[in-house]
Design an enzyme around this catalytic site. Structure first.
Site, PDB file in Angstrom:
ATOM      1  N   SER A   1      16.711   5.845 -32.213  1.00 49.79           N
ATOM      2  CA  SER A   1      15.588   5.007 -32.622  1.00 49.79           C
ATOM      3  C   SER A   1      14.399   5.894 -32.922  1.00 49.79           C
ATOM      4  O   SER A   1      14.330   7.045 -32.479  1.00 49.79           O
ATOM      5  CB  SER A   1      15.225   3.996 -31.515  1.00 49.79           C
ATOM      6  OG  SER A   1      14.769   4.659 -30.352  1.00 49.79           O
TER       7      SER A   1
ATOM      8  N   GLY B   1      13.545   7.555 -35.376  1.00 53.31           N
ATOM      9  CA  GLY B   1      13.805   8.799 -36.088  1.00 53.31           C
ATOM     10  C   GLY B   1      14.304   9.941 -35.237  1.00 53.31           C
ATOM     11  O   GLY B   1      14.515  11.052 -35.745  1.00 53.31           O
TER      12      GLY B   1
ATOM     13  N   GLU C   1      17.230  -4.206 -42.274  1.00 52.09           N
ATOM     14  CA  GLU C   1      16.581  -3.223 -43.136  1.00 52.09           C
ATOM     15  C   GLU C   1      17.373  -3.063 -44.432  1.00 52.09           C
ATOM     16  O   GLU C   1      18.597  -2.892 -44.403  1.00 52.09           O
ATOM     17  CB  GLU C   1      16.467  -1.881 -42.414  1.00 52.09           C
ATOM     18  CG  GLU C   1      15.555  -1.930 -41.193  1.00 52.09           C
ATOM     19  CD  GLU C   1      15.359  -0.577 -40.564  1.00 52.09           C
ATOM     20  OE1 GLU C   1      15.133   0.403 -41.308  1.00 52.09           O
ATOM     21  OE2 GLU C   1      15.444  -0.483 -39.322  1.00 52.09           O
TER      22      GLU C   1
ATOM     23  N   GLU D   1      20.520  -1.088 -42.334  1.00 51.72           N
ATOM     24  CA  GLU D   1      20.907  -1.270 -40.939  1.00 51.72           C
ATOM     25  C   GLU D   1      20.286  -2.547 -40.411  1.00 51.72           C
ATOM     26  O   GLU D   1      19.494  -3.202 -41.088  1.00 51.72           O
ATOM     27  CB  GLU D   1      20.495  -0.074 -40.080  1.00 51.72           C
ATOM     28  CG  GLU D   1      19.029   0.265 -40.105  1.00 51.72           C
ATOM     29  CD  GLU D   1      18.728   1.556 -39.345  1.00 51.72           C
ATOM     30  OE1 GLU D   1      18.060   1.455 -38.313  1.00 51.72           O
ATOM     31  OE2 GLU D   1      19.137   2.646 -39.792  1.00 51.72           O
TER      32      GLU D   1
ATOM     33  N   ASP E   1      10.147  -2.970 -34.750  1.00 48.75           N
ATOM     34  CA  ASP E   1       8.834  -2.333 -34.670  1.00 48.75           C
ATOM     35  C   ASP E   1       7.979  -2.652 -35.896  1.00 48.75           C
ATOM     36  O   ASP E   1       6.779  -2.935 -35.770  1.00 48.75           O
ATOM     37  CB  ASP E   1       8.953  -0.813 -34.452  1.00 48.75           C
ATOM     38  CG  ASP E   1       9.911  -0.121 -35.396  1.00 48.75           C
ATOM     39  OD1 ASP E   1      10.405  -0.772 -36.342  1.00 48.75           O
ATOM     40  OD2 ASP E   1      10.167   1.086 -35.202  1.00 48.75           O
ATOM     41  N   THR E   2       8.572  -2.658 -37.083  1.00 52.39           N
ATOM     42  CA  THR E   2       7.800  -2.990 -38.280  1.00 52.39           C
ATOM     43  C   THR E   2       7.325  -4.438 -38.258  1.00 52.39           C
ATOM     44  O   THR E   2       6.347  -4.789 -38.922  1.00 52.39           O
ATOM     45  CB  THR E   2       8.621  -2.744 -39.555  1.00 52.39           C
ATOM     46  OG1 THR E   2       9.742  -3.627 -39.580  1.00 52.39           O
ATOM     47  CG2 THR E   2       9.105  -1.315 -39.627  1.00 52.39           C
TER      48      THR E   2
ATOM     49  N   ARG F   1       4.516   6.721 -30.168  1.00 50.89           N
ATOM     50  CA  ARG F   1       3.679   5.571 -30.516  1.00 50.89           C
ATOM     51  C   ARG F   1       3.172   4.932 -29.238  1.00 50.89           C
ATOM     52  O   ARG F   1       3.954   4.580 -28.356  1.00 50.89           O
ATOM     53  CB  ARG F   1       4.470   4.543 -31.335  1.00 50.89           C
ATOM     54  CG  ARG F   1       4.822   4.992 -32.731  1.00 50.89           C
ATOM     55  CD  ARG F   1       5.245   3.808 -33.589  1.00 50.89           C
ATOM     56  NE  ARG F   1       6.321   3.047 -32.995  1.00 50.89           N
ATOM     57  CZ  ARG F   1       7.616   3.215 -33.260  1.00 50.89           C
ATOM     58  NH1 ARG F   1       7.977   4.155 -34.117  1.00 50.89           N
ATOM     59  NH2 ARG F   1       8.533   2.468 -32.699  1.00 50.89           N
TER      60      ARG F   1
END
Length: 297
Positions: A44, A46, A151, A163, A170-171, A248
């Site tokens: 997750s 990246g 996505e 995916e 999160d987006t 984050r």
């Protein structure tokens, strides 16, 4: 895996191969070619993900994937590149009365990690219908009630499956300011078997993540009054107790008459949030604030 399921269902995807060993990994790269993307099958934000452009990238990418996977070392996926205009998250709600969709969420990623998102992402009616059909098929195949972050890549009217996350995305945090019912409220209603009514968007909006950089187990936030000075802004601090590298730690939210206006406002809010360790000066900072100060020098 989900990518295999999508392919078997006839959904359009990028070329891909799985690899459980270093030998299989190198064979997959040879088959797909450069450039390609390598990431752990369980990851997750990246972590463990690399973009490969040449042979010199192969070994470092394998090592990083083995170190960055959520479940530790193991299987990876090698993906070929898709020539797309933009990517979206289509928040798809499976509930007792059927399936519902939020307006498409556009997003910006850096090193495979979400940094900004906005809603709605403009797209053609044909592309939207194809995206919704694809999202409905894959989420029904997975089963269960709740919200799924599907996505997708888009180019004109063409759509590719990327995916899916079987949870709030999160987006999708942008929905905390753009919709009457956020992705979290919709998820809760769906899994409890409660009615999911019309999903109504209040206005265009955007989110911008606050990325802390450094090492600290005592984060203190500042600049909050400045971050919330403009109309139709909000801030959520995640309560993460520590950072070691980049993480984050908060998100700034904004509404405006246009998506571009909301994105600019969210970035202004993000850029004035400070992150510090009260015991060690300079131990941690807001990465975007650091970049902005460096640009001014």
């Amino acid at each position: 895996g989900i990518r295999t399921l999508a392919s078997e269902m006839g959904l359009r995807t990028s070329p891909f191969r799985f690899a459980a060993t270093e030998e299989e990994y190198k064979e997959a790269i040879s088959s797909i070619g450069f450039p390609c993307l390598v990431k752990p099958t369980m990851s997750s934000s990246g972590k463990g993900q690399s973009t490969l452009h040449a042979e010199k990238d192969v070994q470092p990418a394998w090592q990083y994937a083995q170190e960055g996977g959520r479940a530790g070392a193991g299987r990876v996926i090698v993906e070929g590149f898709v020539d797309f205009d933009f990517e979206i998250t289509l928040l798809t709600v499976q509930h007792k009365s059927g399936v519902s969709f939020c307006e498409p969420v556009g997003h910006l990623q850096v090193d495979g990690d979400y940094r900004e998102s906005w809603q709605p992402q403009p797209m053609t009616p044909t592309a939207l219908k194809r995206a919704q059909d694809m999202a409905e098929k894959i989420t029904k195949a997975l089963g269960g009630w709740g919200i799924f972050g599907v996505e997708l890549f888009l180019k004109g009217d063409e759509v590719w499956f990327s995916e899916v996350s079987p949870r709030p995305h999160d987006t999708g945090m942008v929905t905390m300011i753009t919709q009457e019912l956020s992705q979290f409220a919709l998820h809760t209603r769906a899994i409890l078997g409660l009615p999911v009514p019309c999903i109504r968007q209040i206005s265009p909006g955007a989110s911008a993540a606050v990325l802390a950089q450094g090492k600290s187990d005592c984060l203190v936030f500042g600049g909050l009054s400045d971050a919330l000075a403009e109309d139709d802004t909000a801030l959520r601090i995640f309560g993460k107790p520590c950072v070691d590298g980049q993480r984050r730690v908060a998100v700034c939210l904004a509404r405006a008459e246009t998506v571009d206006g909301a994105r600019a406002k969210a970035r202004r809010s993000r850029d004035v949030v400070t992150v510090a360790d009260p015991g060690t000066a300079g131990a941690v900072c807001n990465l975007e604030t650091k970049k902005r100060k460096a640009d001014q020098l």
